[in-house]
Write a protein that holds these residues in place. Structure first.
Motif, short mmCIF file in Angstrom:
data_model
loop_
_atom_site.label_atom_id
_atom_site.label_comp_id
_atom_site.label_asym_id
_atom_site.label_seq_id
_atom_site.Cartn_x
_atom_site.Cartn_y
_atom_site.Cartn_z
N ASP A 296 8.00 -0.24 -4.20
CA ASP A 296 7.82 -1.48 -4.96
C ASP A 296 7.93 -2.65 -4.01
O ASP A 296 8.40 -2.53 -2.87
CB ASP A 296 8.86 -1.59 -6.06
N ALA A 297 7.48 -3.80 -4.45
CA ALA A 297 7.64 -5.07 -3.73
C ALA A 297 7.92 -6.15 -4.76
O ALA A 297 7.39 -6.12 -5.87
CB ALA A 297 6.38 -5.42 -2.93
N LEU A 298 8.78 -7.08 -4.39
CA LEU A 298 9.12 -8.18 -5.28
C LEU A 298 8.29 -9.41 -4.95
O LEU A 298 8.16 -9.77 -3.77
CB LEU A 298 10.61 -8.53 -5.16
N LEU A 299 7.72 -10.02 -5.96
CA LEU A 299 6.96 -11.26 -5.80
C LEU A 299 7.81 -12.42 -6.29
O LEU A 299 8.36 -12.37 -7.39
CB LEU A 299 5.65 -11.21 -6.59
N VAL A 300 7.89 -13.46 -5.48
CA VAL A 300 8.68 -14.65 -5.82
C VAL A 300 7.76 -15.85 -5.77
O VAL A 300 7.42 -16.34 -4.68
CB VAL A 300 9.85 -14.85 -4.83
N PRO A 301 7.29 -16.36 -6.92
CA PRO A 301 6.48 -17.59 -6.89
C PRO A 301 7.30 -18.77 -6.38
O PRO A 301 8.46 -18.96 -6.78
CB PRO A 301 6.09 -17.78 -8.36
N LEU A 358 6.24 -5.88 -8.54
CA LEU A 358 4.80 -5.70 -8.43
C LEU A 358 4.37 -4.38 -9.07
O LEU A 358 3.32 -4.32 -9.72
CB LEU A 358 4.37 -5.74 -6.96
N GLN A 359 5.17 -3.35 -8.89
CA GLN A 359 4.84 -2.06 -9.49
C GLN A 359 4.80 -2.15 -11.01
O GLN A 359 3.91 -1.60 -11.66
CB GLN A 359 5.86 -1.02 -9.05
#
Length: 775
Positions: A296-301, A358-359
């Motif tokens: 997984d990967a974390l997205l931070v706007p 993201l996953q």
């Protein structure tokens, strides 16, 4: 706006100066603005929560209620407490000592791991087209891999990173009063990452930097996309370059290093709002998660707002040639010289929205996909009067060009990346703080273009700030109201005039001319806050356009009944007309849901009141609703053709315009928020019979912009004379089928479509747009 990937203190309000001010523009305002306390004691919302529809698990688990009370800090302010040392010498060298203490993890074996990745090894072994088995020697392919890798990145140099950190902090302290960040947001991101963050890697545009600057930025952690990555899909060089970039991204994600991707183009750059380069980088990240390289990967706007865009950044954005070391250094020196000893420094606010998985988004987002139609299919028959019904489907509008790395993905993955980009950008814009200059510009442009007294402006500034906070948006300022107004007016001094009067008050008058264009650009930052209400107000204006005179009294307009079906139709028409870059609707939100949201906002703000017709069931009477015919709920995102039943159920619901005293002014204020764009579209429609076509897109844009400037000089509507509005009008007309792009030996050229070659259809288009404009 950007995306970051990863694998209060309280102050008391200062008292106002007792002495009489000699000049409003004097540097002795006696205050340092800090966005750390609630404005006027109002509730300050914690904004930036992720989408509960697409990422419900992230919404619930990656947020902690306690972080909302941690307050703000200035990220460019380094004190003795931020170092391990104490003493008077430390207080003078704290920036330098802080830079020395930064941990920079080594990554010497990264090139070897990249060469050993699966994608690169497949090319070296010839198991895929373009490898050694295609007639290329393995040693030559390996050297080419090393060359491409050298263009993409380099191992960060700890000494340069520390030196640059120290120099950047000193420069930002000269340029800004402060750069505020909520400490709870940083703690939220750190907890979600579950590990210490390494050196921040930044994805840069290689076309915007000279070779010498690219070398320096690589040593500081920068990443550059090789030009071969944009080659065609059947090109062996393009295939190899994309494989190396993919291996670099995979290695970054595996090692847990954060990656900063700019998904939004610079504010002053012409073109689409979403960055094609940013989408390409995001595509590599999505592909790494899909193939299972990382679970997984974390997205931070991330959102960054300014009082005004700094002069140094404007110089860089407007540079015609790639930015070089000397050019960048001169821009920095000019900025330092202009701010030396000057109190006219600006404030900035950095916002980190809630991280999301993201996953989780990949799994849930696909269930929200449905059929879409082009703007020509949706609106052209209605504009020409051939039909009246609005198709019950979504609009497909994509202005950002698709680059080579994105074309290499499957079609469904391309759609996933584009919609993810819109989702992240929408989250960034929705969490961005509203600065004081945007509020001031909005009041001066849309409520007091002929001038306003400072005493009256104090009350309206407070009112508008409260309205922003009540809508769940945050503001990027705090302090005494009078000091805030003086700070804002000092930054806008080039666009406003101040006149002293005998009673001791000040008259603030916007300067007529091109300065109104700059005020319009600043006021656009406030549009996301009131966008739903503005769309609804303009839709109501369009509904009343054929029934009452435009200048008719408010009481006469309030007599008319407005059915909910008619309101839905007008909202849909305007929603389709407005560019997707402006609306920034989340892909998981249907048009019907947005229509209902707009209607709810108009009712909540008091502009519309429900009117029960004789014999109809009360809108609030839910006791006699029958549940046997169909369920009153459905799975989230399941918006099918059955939603049209809801329109039928709303057939007996009617509304009137409220007759409260504040409603006419507020209605006019909301309509004027969209007036620069809509007036530019209407003038573009009027220009169709004058424009010289066929022409290139850039040539016709220049023609239209000159016409907007000439019209502004004649009619005084300078807020429309903006090249970005001209480009937006041309692209919208191209999607609508008014303009057609044809190939030619000299390149693509715009032609007027045969349908709109007649003056009659051009006038129909102009009338269709002008129905939403409130004079």
């Amino acid at each position: 706006m950007a995306t970051m990937l990863e694998g209060r203190r309280q102050t008391q309000p200062r008292s106002s100066p007792s002495g009489r001010e000699t000049s409003l523009w004097s540097s002795g305002f006696g205050m340092k603005l800090e966005a750390i306390t609630p404005f006027l004691g109002k509730y300050r919302p914690f904004v930036g929560r992720c989408c509960q529809t697409c990422t419900p698990k992230s919404w619930e688990s990656l947020f902690h209620r306690s972080i909302t009370d941690l307050g703000f800090c200035s990220v460019i302010l380094v004190k003795e407490e931020n170092t391990r040392f104490r003493g008077w010498l430390v207080r003078r060298l704290c920036y330098f000592l802080w830079s020395l203490e930064q941990h920079i993890p080594p990554c010497q074996d990264a090139p070897q791991k990249i060469e050993e990745s699966t994608g690169v090894q497949n090319l070296l072994s010839g198991r895929v087209p373009g490898g050694a088995g295609e007639g290329q020697a393995p040693d030559l392919v390996k050297k080419e891999v090393q060359r491409i890798l050298g263009h993409i990145q380099a191992s960060p140099r700890p000494f340069l990173v520390r030196l640059f950190s120290w120099a950047l902090l000193r420069f930002l302290n000269c340029l800004f009063l402060n750069v505020q960040l909520h400490k709870g947001q940083m703690k939220m991101v750190q907890k979600a990452a579950q590990a210490g963050l390494g050196v921040l890697r930044v994805a840069w545009d290689s076309r915007a930097c000279s070779p010498a600057l690219r070398v320096l930025l690589r040593k500081l952690g920068g990443l550059f996309l090789p030009p071969e990555a944009n080659l065609s899909l059947d090109s062996s060089e393009g295939l190899l370059a994309r494989a190396v970039v993919q291996a670099v991204i995979e290695q970054l994600l595996v090692s847990g290093q954060p990656l900063l991707i700019f998904l939004e183009e610079p504010p002053e750059s012409p073109g689409p709002r979403l960055s094609a380069l940013g989408q390409a980088w995001l595509g590599f990240v999505v592909q790494a998660v899909q193939v299972g390289i990382v679970p997984d990967a974390l997205l931070v706007p991330v959102a960054v707002t300014y009082d005004l865009v700094p002069d140094a950044l404007c110089d860089i954005y407007h540079a015609s040639a790639p930015l070089g070391l000397w050019t960048g250094a001169l821009a920095v020196l000019r900025s330092l010289w202009s701010h030396w000893g000057c109190s006219r420094r600006i404030c900035s606010r950095v916002h980190l929205a809630q991280p999301f998985s993201l996953q989780e988004y990949i799994v849930s987002a696909r269930s929200c996909w449905g059929g879409r139609q082009t703007l020509e299919q949706l609106l052209q028959p209605i504009v020409l009067g051939q039909c009246t019904a609005v198709p019950d489907t979504e609009k497909e509008q994509e202005w950002t060009p698709i680059t080579g790395p994105l074309l290499a993905l499957k079609e469904e993955d391309q759609l996933l990346v584009r919609r993810l980009s819109c989702h992240v950008l929408s989250a960034s814009v929705g969490s961005a703080a509203v600065m004081s200059t945007a509020i001031m510009a909005t009041l001066l442009l849309f409520k007091h273009q002929k001038g306003v007294f400072l005493s009256q402006l104090l009350g309206e500034f407070s009112w508008l700030t409260e309205e922003i906070l009540l809508r769940g948006f945050d503001v990027g300022f705090s302090g005494q109201l009078r000091s805030l107004l003086k700070h804002s007016l000092s930054l806008l001094r080039a666009h406003v005039a101040l006149l002293h009067i005998r009673q001791g008050d000040l008259l603030v008058v916007p300067r007529p001319g091109p300065g109104l264009t700059q005020l319009a650009r600043l006021s656009a930052e406030l549009l996301p806050v009131f966008l739903s209400e503005a769309v609804g107000a303009c839709a109501v204006r369009g509904l009343l356009a054929g029934r009452v005179p435009p200048q008719g009294p408010w009481e006469l307009q309030g007599i008319l009944l407005l059915s909910q079906n008619e309101l839905y139709r007008q909202i849909l028409l305007l929603m389709h007309l407005l560019p997707q870059d402006l609306l920034l609707l989340k892909p998981c939100q249907s048009s019907y849901c947005y229509c209902q949201e707009v209607l709810d906002r108009l009712i909540q703000c008091g502009l519309l009141v429900a009117e029960e017709t004789p014999g109809s069931r009360s809108a609030c009477d839910t006791g006699r609703q029958r549940l046997s015919r169909k369920l009153l709920w459905k799975p989230s995102g399941d918006f099918t053709d059955s939603d049209s039943d809801d329109f039928e159920e709303a057939e007996g619901r009617y509304f009137r315009l409220s007759q409260q005293s504040h409603c006419p002014d507020f209605f006019l204020f909301l309509c004027r928020l969209l007036s620069p764009l809509l007036k530019a579209f209407a003038q573009a429609a009027a220009f169709l019979h004058q424009g010289q076509l066929p022409d290139t897109e850039s040539g016709y844009t220049e023609q239209l912009f000159q016409f907007l400037q000439a019209t502004a000089q004649e009619e005084g509507i300078f807020e429309c004379a903006d090249p970005k509005l001209a480009i937006s009008a041309i692209w919208t007309f191209r999607d609508l089928g008014v303009l057609q792009q044809m190939p030619s030996p000299a390149g693509p050229r715009l032609h007027l479509s045969p349908t709109f070659a007649s003056r009659e259809n051009q006038q129909r288009l102009e009338q269709f747009i002008r129905q939403f404009i409130c004079s």
